[in-house]
Scaffold this motif. Structure first.
Motif, mmCIF file in Angstrom:
data_model
loop_
_atom_site.group_PDB
_atom_site.id
_atom_site.type_symbol
_atom_site.label_atom_id
_atom_site.label_comp_id
_atom_site.label_asym_id
_atom_site.label_seq_id
_atom_site.Cartn_x
_atom_site.Cartn_y
_atom_site.Cartn_z
ATOM 1 N N TRP A 112 -2.294 9.700 -9.780
ATOM 2 C CA TRP A 112 -3.020 9.371 -8.622
ATOM 3 C C TRP A 112 -4.402 9.584 -8.830
ATOM 4 O O TRP A 112 -5.158 9.703 -7.880
ATOM 5 N N LYS A 115 -6.312 12.300 -6.819
ATOM 6 C CA LYS A 115 -6.271 11.875 -5.322
ATOM 7 C C LYS A 115 -4.879 12.361 -4.860
ATOM 8 O O LYS A 115 -4.123 12.708 -5.424
ATOM 9 N N ARG A 116 -5.004 12.435 -3.346
ATOM 10 C CA ARG A 116 -3.867 12.881 -2.714
ATOM 11 C C ARG A 116 -2.541 11.708 -2.863
ATOM 12 O O ARG A 116 -2.790 10.594 -2.595
ATOM 13 N N ARG A 118 0.352 9.201 -2.567
ATOM 14 C CA ARG A 118 0.820 8.715 -1.362
ATOM 15 C C ARG A 118 2.415 8.113 -1.279
ATOM 16 O O ARG A 118 2.743 8.017 -0.223
ATOM 17 N N ILE A 119 2.873 8.599 -2.272
ATOM 18 C CA ILE A 119 4.222 8.363 -2.524
ATOM 19 C C ILE A 119 5.143 9.760 -3.237
ATOM 20 O O ILE A 119 4.302 10.240 -3.986
#
Length: 192
Positions: A112, A115-116, A118-119
């Motif tokens: 990612w 980053k945060r 998403r899945i």
């Protein structure tokens, strides 16, 4: 004799014999990439911490590469998994869950790009036909690597040389050993 290394397992080899032998004496030796310490309690620390540090550095360096998400996952498949599989197969020791959690965090940050997510990580680990992206579940690979010798015992593969050695050393058939009561496994000679 310049490259020959030795390790005193008993702690009873005198300094005089050490000097005459011409060997390089160490508290641990490296054999086929695995560090074998004098004390087996150090196996995990000497091997797993070293490889996790190396993987962490590599993932950090590769983060700068312009890869797609699938490119990141394939990088984990082709490099990280192969390095870990080797150590999983070579060291039949317990690996704490915290190690897999640590590796999963490193891999998640890499995929990612810090980053945060998403899945969910478990969803990414699902096979592609089940809606995942096929990211390897390292814990499952570890379990498979640890079970492989047990399956060899049960299947009685005669082409595996180490099985013949263990058969000759054991008093009981190898197929029954995993299912014996622990109290029955202890014998006078220490071998089943």
């Amino acid at each position: 004799m310049e490259k020959t290394e030795a390790m005193d397992l008993s702690g009873q080899i005198s300094e005089q014999i050490r000097n005459k032998s011409g060997f390089k004496w160490h508290k641990s030796i490296v054999y086929l990439g695995i560090t074998i310490p004098h004390s087996l309690e150090q196996l995990y620390d000497l091997n797993y911490n070293k490889i996790i540090k190396s993987i962490s550095e590599d993932l950090e360096r590769w983060s700068a590469l312009p890869l797609t998400m699938m490119g990141h996952i394939e990088s984990v498949h082709m490099n990280v998994l192969l390095r870990l599989l080797y150590i999983f197969q070579m060291l039949p020791i317990e690996v704490p869950k915290s190690t897999f959690d640590r590796l999963n965090k490193l891999i998640s940050k890499f995929i990612w790009q810090r980053k945060r997510p998403r899945i969910q990580f478990k969803t990414i680990q699902l096979p592609k036909p089940q809606g995942g992206l096929g990211l390897p579940n390292l814990r499952y690979y570890f379990w498979a690597a640890q079970l492989r010798p047990l399956i060899s015992w049960l299947e009685d593969y005669t082409y595996t040389r180490w099985i013949n050695i263990e058969k000759n050393l054991c008093l009981k058939p190898l197929k029954v050993i995993p299912f014996l009561d622990l109290s029955l496994k202890k014998t006078h000679s220490g071998l089943l």
